[in-house]
Design a protein around this motif. Structure first.
Motif, mmCIF file in Angstrom:
data_model
loop_
_atom_site.group_PDB
_atom_site.id
_atom_site.type_symbol
_atom_site.label_atom_id
_atom_site.label_comp_id
_atom_site.label_asym_id
_atom_site.label_seq_id
_atom_site.Cartn_x
_atom_site.Cartn_y
_atom_site.Cartn_z
ATOM 1 N N LEU A 64 0.826 -1.206 0.000
ATOM 2 C CA LEU A 64 0.000 0.000 0.000
ATOM 3 C C LEU A 64 0.860 1.256 0.000
ATOM 4 C CD1 LEU A 64 -2.875 -0.810 2.524
ATOM 5 C CD2 LEU A 64 -2.960 -0.802 0.038
ATOM 6 N N SER A 65 0.462 2.210 -0.805
ATOM 7 C CA SER A 65 1.097 3.535 -0.777
ATOM 8 C C SER A 65 0.059 4.558 -0.376
ATOM 9 C CB SER A 65 1.664 3.889 -2.157
ATOM 10 O OG SER A 65 0.613 4.074 -3.092
ATOM 11 N N LEU A 66 0.511 5.677 0.130
ATOM 12 C CA LEU A 66 -0.396 6.760 0.494
ATOM 13 C C LEU A 66 -1.198 7.205 -0.717
ATOM 14 C CD1 LEU A 66 -1.477 9.018 2.299
ATOM 15 C CD2 LEU A 66 0.613 10.310 1.792
ATOM 16 N N GLU A 67 -0.538 7.265 -1.863
ATOM 17 C CA GLU A 67 -1.215 7.719 -3.087
ATOM 18 C C GLU A 67 -2.348 6.785 -3.477
ATOM 19 O OE1 GLU A 67 2.417 9.736 -2.533
ATOM 20 O OE2 GLU A 67 2.054 7.585 -2.641
ATOM 21 N N ALA A 68 -2.130 5.467 -3.329
ATOM 22 C CA ALA A 68 -3.158 4.496 -3.693
ATOM 23 C C ALA A 68 -4.372 4.614 -2.781
ATOM 24 C CB ALA A 68 -2.590 3.083 -3.636
ATOM 25 N N VAL A 69 -4.130 4.752 -1.494
ATOM 26 C CA VAL A 69 -5.247 4.876 -0.550
ATOM 27 C C VAL A 69 -5.990 6.186 -0.792
ATOM 28 C CG1 VAL A 69 -5.947 4.827 1.865
ATOM 29 C CG2 VAL A 69 -3.950 3.523 1.139
ATOM 30 N N ALA A 70 -5.255 7.254 -1.098
ATOM 31 C CA ALA A 70 -5.889 8.551 -1.362
ATOM 32 C C ALA A 70 -6.772 8.478 -2.610
ATOM 33 C CB ALA A 70 -4.828 9.632 -1.515
ATOM 34 N N ARG A 71 -6.294 7.801 -3.661
ATOM 35 C CA ARG A 71 -7.108 7.648 -4.875
ATOM 36 C C ARG A 71 -8.399 6.907 -4.563
ATOM 37 N NH1 ARG A 71 -2.108 6.682 -7.429
ATOM 38 N NH2 ARG A 71 -2.424 4.423 -7.234
ATOM 39 N N ALA A 72 -8.296 5.856 -3.775
ATOM 40 C CA ALA A 72 -9.484 5.080 -3.411
ATOM 41 C C ALA A 72 -10.432 5.886 -2.537
ATOM 42 C CB ALA A 72 -9.070 3.798 -2.692
ATOM 43 N N SER A 73 -9.897 6.878 -1.821
ATOM 44 C CA SER A 73 -10.703 7.703 -0.925
ATOM 45 C C SER A 73 -11.216 8.970 -1.605
ATOM 46 C CB SER A 73 -9.879 8.095 0.315
ATOM 47 O OG SER A 73 -9.370 6.948 0.956
ATOM 48 N N CYS A 74 -10.801 9.187 -2.873
ATOM 49 C CA CYS A 74 -11.271 10.314 -3.694
ATOM 50 C C CYS A 74 -10.853 11.678 -3.144
ATOM 51 C CB CYS A 74 -12.790 10.265 -3.859
ATOM 52 S SG CYS A 74 -13.396 8.719 -4.566
ATOM 53 N N VAL A 75 -9.690 11.722 -2.500
ATOM 54 C CA VAL A 75 -9.138 12.993 -2.030
ATOM 55 C C VAL A 75 -7.636 12.978 -2.286
ATOM 56 C CG1 VAL A 75 -10.887 13.467 -0.261
ATOM 57 C CG2 VAL A 75 -8.883 12.086 0.324
ATOM 58 N N SER A 76 -6.991 14.126 -2.080
ATOM 59 C CA SER A 76 -5.549 14.210 -2.267
ATOM 60 C C SER A 76 -4.818 13.502 -1.129
ATOM 61 C CB SER A 76 -5.107 15.673 -2.318
ATOM 62 O OG SER A 76 -5.260 16.278 -1.035
ATOM 63 N N PRO A 77 -3.572 13.086 -1.350
ATOM 64 C CA PRO A 77 -2.801 12.479 -0.259
ATOM 65 C C PRO A 77 -2.702 13.386 0.965
ATOM 66 C CG PRO A 77 -1.727 12.037 -2.342
ATOM 67 C CD PRO A 77 -2.848 13.008 -2.627
ATOM 68 N N TYR A 78 -2.525 14.691 0.746
ATOM 69 C CA TYR A 78 -2.436 15.614 1.880
ATOM 70 C C TYR A 78 -3.744 15.635 2.661
ATOM 71 C CZ TYR A 78 -2.245 19.927 4.553
ATOM 72 O OH TYR A 78 -2.310 20.843 5.565
ATOM 73 N N HIS A 79 -4.858 15.748 1.937
ATOM 74 C CA HIS A 79 -6.170 15.759 2.598
ATOM 75 C C HIS A 79 -6.361 14.489 3.419
ATOM 76 C CE1 HIS A 79 -10.791 16.592 2.096
ATOM 77 N NE2 HIS A 79 -10.467 16.239 3.327
ATOM 78 N N LEU A 80 -6.009 13.354 2.851
ATOM 79 C CA LEU A 80 -6.223 12.094 3.547
ATOM 80 C C LEU A 80 -5.349 11.972 4.788
ATOM 81 C CD1 LEU A 80 -7.616 9.375 3.702
ATOM 82 C CD2 LEU A 80 -5.827 8.434 2.240
ATOM 83 N N THR A 81 -4.079 12.338 4.690
ATOM 84 C CA THR A 81 -3.207 12.206 5.855
ATOM 85 C C THR A 81 -3.671 13.100 6.993
ATOM 86 O OG1 THR A 81 -1.672 13.843 4.907
ATOM 87 C CG2 THR A 81 -1.161 11.527 4.550
ATOM 88 N N ARG A 82 -4.078 14.329 6.673
ATOM 89 C CA ARG A 82 -4.553 15.224 7.723
ATOM 90 C C ARG A 82 -5.863 14.730 8.324
ATOM 91 N NH1 ARG A 82 -2.214 20.149 8.878
ATOM 92 N NH2 ARG A 82 -3.522 19.815 10.713
ATOM 93 N N SER A 83 -6.794 14.310 7.467
ATOM 94 C CA SER A 83 -8.094 13.879 7.971
ATOM 95 C C SER A 83 -7.967 12.623 8.817
ATOM 96 C CB SER A 83 -9.076 13.644 6.812
ATOM 97 O OG SER A 83 -8.618 12.634 5.937
ATOM 98 N N PHE A 84 -7.174 11.666 8.382
ATOM 99 C CA PHE A 84 -7.023 10.418 9.127
ATOM 100 C C PHE A 84 -6.396 10.689 10.495
ATOM 101 C CE2 PHE A 84 -5.783 6.160 10.201
ATOM 102 C CZ PHE A 84 -6.692 5.343 9.528
ATOM 103 N N ALA A 85 -5.370 11.511 10.509
ATOM 104 C CA ALA A 85 -4.692 11.810 11.773
ATOM 105 C C ALA A 85 -5.601 12.565 12.732
ATOM 106 C CB ALA A 85 -3.419 12.612 11.504
ATOM 107 N N GLU A 86 -6.379 13.519 12.225
ATOM 108 C CA GLU A 86 -7.243 14.313 13.088
ATOM 109 C C GLU A 86 -8.404 13.481 13.643
ATOM 110 O OE1 GLU A 86 -6.633 17.075 14.271
ATOM 111 O OE2 GLU A 86 -5.216 18.063 12.938
ATOM 112 N N VAL A 87 -8.948 12.592 12.818
ATOM 113 C CA VAL A 87 -10.107 11.810 13.246
ATOM 114 C C VAL A 87 -9.709 10.680 14.193
ATOM 115 C CG1 VAL A 87 -11.970 10.283 12.474
ATOM 116 C CG2 VAL A 87 -11.458 12.377 11.200
#
Length: 277
Positions: A19-42
Motif C-alpha cells: 500500500l502507498s499513500l497515493e493508492a489509498v488517497a485515490r481510493a478515498s477520492c481525495v488528495s494524499p495531503y487531505h487524507l493524511t490530515r483527515s485520518f490523523a485528526e479523526v
C-alpha cells in the motif's frame, strides 16, 4: 461515505498488498495531503502508521497460530525479506517473530485492531466562508506534538499568555493557534500559540517569530466551548471540506480566537482556517 471511512475500508481489504499513500488517497477520492490530515485528526494516528501496525498485528496472529514459514508471512504482508520483516516486527512489539511463534502467546503484544468509525460522534458544521488572509507575522511559543499528545496544547497557551503581554504594538486583539510542519509519516506537527505582530517588532526572550504568507482559506466558525475543538477539527477533515467542495492544500492551519473568546471559561467560540486552492 467520508474519505476516512473509505480509507479504513481500503486498508483492511488490501492488507496484503503493498500500500502507498497515493493508492489509498485515490481510493478515498481525495488528495494524499487531505487524507493524511483527515485520518490523523479523526483517529489520532497517522494513516501509514496505522497501516503498518495493522499488518504486523495480523502477522503476529498468524505466527502465534503456528505459521510454519516466517519468510512467507513476511512476503504476505509486504516485506521483501525476512530481515526487513523481523526488524519492523521487533521495533513494533519488542520481540522477534520467532519468539511469538515459539511461545504461541499474544498476551504481551499491543496489537492494533481495526478501527470502527461511528460518524455520529462528530458534530455537524455550517458551510465555511472563503477568506484571503494577507501576509502576517506572528510571535509566540512553538512546541512539537503528535496526534496522540496534543492534549498538552492548553498548557502551552498558559505558558504563552504572560509573555504576550509584553509585546507592543499588537496588530489586533485576536490570538492564533498555528499548526505547521505536518509530517505525513508519523503525524507529528509544530504548534504555535501566538498573536499577530507588526513587522520588525522586537520580541521578548522566549518568543519566536513565524511569518505566514498570503493565502486563501476555508473558514469554519464554531460557537461552542473550546473543549469541542478536537471534534470540530476532526469533522472538518473527515467530511465538511469535501461537502463544501473545498480542496485543501499543504500549509499552516489556523485556530483563531477573537476578543469575544474568554480563556478563563473557554466560551466565546473560535474559527478554524484551512488553506485551500
Amino acid at each position: 461515505m467520508a474519505p476516512v471511512q473509505k480509507a479504513l475500508w481500503y486498508v483492511e481489504s488490501h492488507s496484503r498488498d503493498v500500500l502507498s499513500l497515493e493508492a489509498v488517497a485515490r481510493a478515498s477520492c481525495v488528495s494524499p495531503y487531505h487524507l493524511t490530515r483527515s485520518f490523523a485528526e479523526v483517529f489520532g494516528i497517522s494513516l501509514m502508521r496505522y497501516t503498518r501496525q495493522r499488518r504486523l498485528s495480523e502477522a503476529a496472529k498468524q505466527l502465534a497460530a503456528g505459521a510454519p514459514d516466517i519468510l512467507s508471512i513476511a512476503f504476505d504482508y509486504g516485506y521483501g525479506s525476512h530481515e526487513a520483516f523481523s526488524r519492523a516486527f521487533k521495533k513494533e512489539f519488542g520481540v522477534t517473530p520467532e519468539r511469538v511463534r515459539t511461545l504461541a502467546d499474544l498476551s504481551l503484544l499491543q496489537l492494533k485492531e481495526p478501527i470502527v468509525m461511528d460518524s455520529t460522534q462528530l458534530p455537524r458544521l455550517n458551510p465555511p466562508r472563503e477568506e484571503t488572509l494577507p501576509a502576517l507575522a506572528f510571535a509566540g511559543l512553538v512546541e512539537r506534538y503528535d496526534c496522540q499528545s496534543s492534549a498538552g496544547i492548553p498548557n502551552q497557551w498558559q505558558r504563552t499568555s504572560p509573555l504576550l503581554g509584553s509585546i507592543s504594538p499588537l496588530v489586533s486583539q485576536d490570538a492564533y493557534g498555528i499548526c505547521f510542519n505536518f509530517d505525513e509519516t508519523d503525524g507529528k506537527f509544530d504548534y504555535m500559540a501566538g498573536v499577530p505582530v507588526e513587522q520588525g517588532t522586537t520580541l521578548p526572550p522566549g518568543l519566536v517569530r513565524f511569518d505566514l504568507p498570503t493565502h486563501k482559506y476555508a473558514v469554519f466558525q464554531h460557537g461552542g466551548h473550546i473543549s469541542e475543538i478536537r471534534s470540530v477539527i476532526a469533522a472538518i477533515w473527515a467530511d465538511a471540506l469535501s461537502q463544501a467542495n473545498q480542496e485543501p492544500v499543504s500549509g499552516p492551519v489556523l485556530e483563531k480566537y477573537g476578543p469575544e473568546f474568554d480563556p478563563q471559561t473557554g466560551r466565546g467560540g473560535f474559527e478554524i482556517w484551512i488553506p485551500v486552492k
